[in-house]
Design an enzyme around this catalytic site. Structure first.
Site, mmCIF file in Angstrom:
data_model
loop_
_atom_site.group_PDB
_atom_site.id
_atom_site.type_symbol
_atom_site.label_atom_id
_atom_site.label_comp_id
_atom_site.label_asym_id
_atom_site.label_seq_id
_atom_site.Cartn_x
_atom_site.Cartn_y
_atom_site.Cartn_z
ATOM 1 N N HIS A 199 0.854 -1.180 0.000
ATOM 2 C CA HIS A 199 0.000 0.000 0.000
ATOM 3 C C HIS A 199 0.890 1.228 0.000
ATOM 4 C CE1 HIS A 199 -2.994 -2.863 2.001
ATOM 5 N NE2 HIS A 199 -3.443 -2.614 0.774
ATOM 6 N N TYR B 174 4.512 -0.919 4.275
ATOM 7 C CA TYR B 174 5.123 -2.135 4.839
ATOM 8 C C TYR B 174 4.131 -3.300 4.911
ATOM 9 C CZ TYR B 174 8.636 1.323 6.246
ATOM 10 O OH TYR B 174 9.558 2.343 6.255
ATOM 11 N N HIS B 175 3.315 -3.422 3.884
ATOM 12 C CA HIS B 175 2.384 -4.542 3.758
ATOM 13 C C HIS B 175 2.787 -5.333 2.514
ATOM 14 C CE1 HIS B 175 -0.609 -1.481 5.694
ATOM 15 N NE2 HIS B 175 0.147 -2.055 6.621
ATOM 16 N N HIS B 176 3.393 -6.497 2.720
ATOM 17 C CA HIS B 176 3.964 -7.268 1.610
ATOM 18 C C HIS B 176 2.939 -8.258 1.090
ATOM 19 C CE1 HIS B 176 7.814 -6.540 4.094
ATOM 20 N NE2 HIS B 176 7.489 -5.492 3.374
#
Lengths: 185, 536
Positions: B318, B471-473
């Site tokens: 995101h 930091y959303h993989h």
């Protein structure tokens, strides 16, 4: 604004401490390369807990805003457990030893015997004001980390320190979830 | 099941006759382990350490003090965590994850929204990206369970959210004072605000305290009021699961149809083989594809579970958009480290040109006075004066924006760099498309209008040119029905290997614009059911 025992306890809680050893700081080979008058012989400087507390209180009198009272009790209560913290306590003693060393070499007196303007001047002469804190850095960086910023962190993470700025629940203080909902006093 | 769990297990040797081996002790692995532990012999292998909960306040000090960078808080970095970022967009991987028992929930913000119904059908409803092979109704009961498991404080006041079947486990945190300022401006503009579902306790819950207000939620909650994966790791252990920390799984030994063992090394360099009937990979959106790619063989020269050639492809995150400024009145920021109001009003306007996004009303705009006090060349009255002038009247509106999956955005293996075990480091080759950038511009426009209505002087904007990841993989082992175009099936089992499931956001075909952890948790509970049914 008076610092209370509650402030000291809160500052300790913010640093993970719930709570003295005698010691000496040895300056070897003249040490600091920024000091052209450094000698070459080892010298031992008293960094017993009592001495560390007196130097820290003297530093806080310079570092804290003038409207703060109750500094001696606050610093003493904060410092006790902090000195017993593994690793960090030794760092504080060493930082105090560095400051004492410069005070005696450059100004011919113990740090806490200097008037506040001279203490302020000494810290700036050491470059502590422009140094970035670093626990493994230069003398100035370590003094900034272990002494100056420790004392500033203790003050501004406490309720009274926060109120000076305008935030009753400063970062690091577990002041609950009411104040964020309230409007300005 | 034999009840062999031991929190103090030091020998780190494999468990004999394990039914299930879970790799990764973050929230997905922890939930899977907890839900299987009563009926199956479960072993969890975690690459990072088991952190001492008693150290959290010291970690908080690291978060505040300028001597430490964000990865220092949870001891990320060094040769173990080396990585590359070969893409057009740099990716700061070690700021974005934690290795250890609890995983990245140790440093997460704790925002837990359900994806919207249209997020599961982006291709059909918005004309871009694939549809998920499951829909909201498939996941809805698991969302409800996940909210109970994590402990979510929320309210049913969001008319844009998908349908709910029960209240949140705890009441929402009340709005902040600055939310009330925003509310006036948003009323004028016709923008609806609503509460934020938080995975932090608004009251005592599940043996954990209510939020104590430390204000350092991201990256560390000293009180434990914010959920993290250690909750379910400990619960799994209490039911007999074995958790081995500092167990670095370096490859998956396999035959043509199944994984036979997870081959791991311990800190002393000893190599072990953990055999099991079923394997659940829960290492996150970077390490899961890395492990599959490192497990190549003559049978699978392109890596394990990779007959589609898509393991590691479609890496998504995101993107952040934000506008901030100052008012001529107090705004009462930085009392707490979490958000209490959002707006999802524009989310379902998404189409081919502009993606979904949500607005976030900050409670921590401007610098923390405590952190400011530790920098600068002043002290005494001068410092206080600086802090008083810097603090008190900041406002900011943030946004999370969807990035579409692209095959040229991927996690691969760096052919030239190795970690401390001699394994190729992950290369996060991050590419962001124009739709996401247009969406950021759209969000910025609304954010500016809110601040202007508020009478703020706008002082900063994070727009398309300087946006960054949240930091959303996601996306690197995508879910689908066709083995040629996806890595796992709708049950999150790999198409290629019958005993291998993947739990985590790497299975997301698209990312939506909601923080992903609640969906990760819901999918993990669903994976646990699937594994359990298979083993029975």
């Amino acid at each position: 604004m008076e610092l209370s025992r509650r402030d000291a306890v809160a500052a300790l809680a913010a640093l993970g401490l719930g709570g003295g050893a005698a010691a000496t700081y040895t300056r070897r080979d003249g040490g600091d390369d920024s000091d052209p008058q450094s000698g070459t012989e080892d010298e031992e400087i008293d960094v017993s807990d009592g001495r560390v507390e007196r130097v820290a209180v003297a530093a806080a009198e310079v570092l804290y805003p003038s409207q703060v009272t109750g500094v001696e009790q606050f610093v003493t209560e904060f410092l006790g457990p902090r000195l017993n913290q593994d690793g960090h306590g030794d760092g504080i003693r060493e930082a105090v030893g560095i400051v004492e060393d410069r005070a005696q070499r450059w100004h011919g007196a113990e740090f806490d015997a200097l008037d506040p303007d001279r203490r302020d001047q000494l810290l700036r002469e050491m470059g502590v004001d422009t140094a970035d804190e670093a626990p493994d850095g230069t003398d100035a960086e370590r003094v900034r980390y272990y002494l100056v910023n420790d004392l500033l962190l203790a003050l501004y993470a406490s309720p009274t320190g926060g109120e000076l700025v305008g935030v009753e629940n400063p970062q690091g203080h577990p002041g609950g979830t009411d104040s964020y909902q309230r409007g300005p006093p | 099941m034999s009840g062999r769990g031991s929190a103090s297990r030091q020998d780190r040797s494999p468990v004999t006759d394990a039914d299930v081996c879970v790799i990764g002790a973050g929230p997905a692995g922890a939930l899977v382990a907890d839900h299987l532990a009563s009926a199956q012999d479960v072993v969890v292998l975690e690459a990072g350490p088991r952190f001492d909960p008693g150290d959290r306040v010291e970690r908080q000090e690291r978060a505040i003090r300028p001597a430490f960078d964000r990865p220092d808080v949870w001891e990320m970095g060094g040769k173990r965590d080396d990585h590359a970022a070969s893409g057009e967009w740099f990716y700061p991987l070690n700021h974005a994850r934690v290795k250890g028992v609890g995983g990245s929930t140790l440093h997460w913000q704790g925002m837990v929204m359900r994806l919207h119904e249209e997020d599961f059908a982006s291709g059909t409803e918005r004309g871009v990206g694939p549809d998920w092979p499951i829909d909201y109704a498939d996941l809805q009961p698991y969302y409800a369970d996940a909210e109970t498991e994590l402990g979510v404080s929320g309210a049913d006041d969001n008319s844009f959210a998908p349908p709910r079947e029960q209240p949140h486990p705890m009441p929402a945190f009340p709005p902040s004072y600055s939310d009330s300022l925003f509310a006036e401006a948003c009323d004028e503009l016709g923008i609806a605000m609503h509460s934020v579902p938080n995975a932090r306790n608004s009251e005592p819950f599940d043996g954990r305290s209510e939020c104590a207000g430390y204000g350092t939620c991201q990256p560390v909650c000293p009180s434990g009021a914010k959920y993290d994966g250690t909750v379910h790791v400990e619960r799994a252990e209490s039911q007999g699961a074995t958790v081995i920390d500092r167990a670095r799984v370096e490859r998956l030994a396999h035959n043509a149809d199944a994984i036979e063992a997870a081959v791991y090394t311990t800190p002393d360099g000893t190599e072990h083989r953990q055999e099991a009937d079923a394997f659940v990979l829960a290492c996150g959106g970077v390490e899961t594809p890395r492990l599959l790619l490192m497990s190549d063989s003559e049978q699978y020269p392109g890596g394990l579970a990779n007959s589609s050639g898509l393991v590691g492809r479609y890496f998504m995150d995101h993107l952040f958009a934000g506008v901030g400024g100052v008012l001529d009145e107090p705004t009462r920021q930085n009392h707490v480290g979490f958000l209490t109001s959002e707006s999802h009003q524009f989310y379902d306007d998404a189409d081919e040109e502009v993606g979904p996004f949500k607005l976030e009303f900050f409670n921590y705009a401007g610098s923390s006075p405590v952190e400011l006090a530790l920098t600068g060349d002043d002290w005494g009255d001068d410092l206080l004066e600086r802090l008083q002038s810097a603090y008190g009247n900041h406002v900011a509106v943030g946004a999370l924006v969807e990035q579409l999956p692209r095959e040229d955005s991927y996690v691969g293996l760096d052919p030239e760099r190795t970690d401390d075990r001699g394994n190729p480091v992950p290369d996060v080759h991050w590419t962001v498309g124009d739709r996401a950038l247009r969406t950021i511009e759209r969000a910025n426009g609304i954010q500016r209008s809110i601040l202007q209505e508020l009478g703020a002087e706008i002082t900063w904007t994070v727009g398309p040119d300087d946006t960054g990841p949240a930091y959303h993989h996601m996306g690197t082992t995508r879910m689908g029905t066709d083995p040629a175009s996806s890595v796992v099936d709708p049950a999150c089992r790999t198409h290629d290997l019958a005993n291998c499931w993947i739990a985590g956001s790497s299975v997301f075909p698209t990312g939506g614009a909601m923080n992903p952890t609640l969906t990760i948790a819901a999918l993990a509970l669903r994976v646990a059911d699937a594994v359990d049914a298979t083993l029975e």
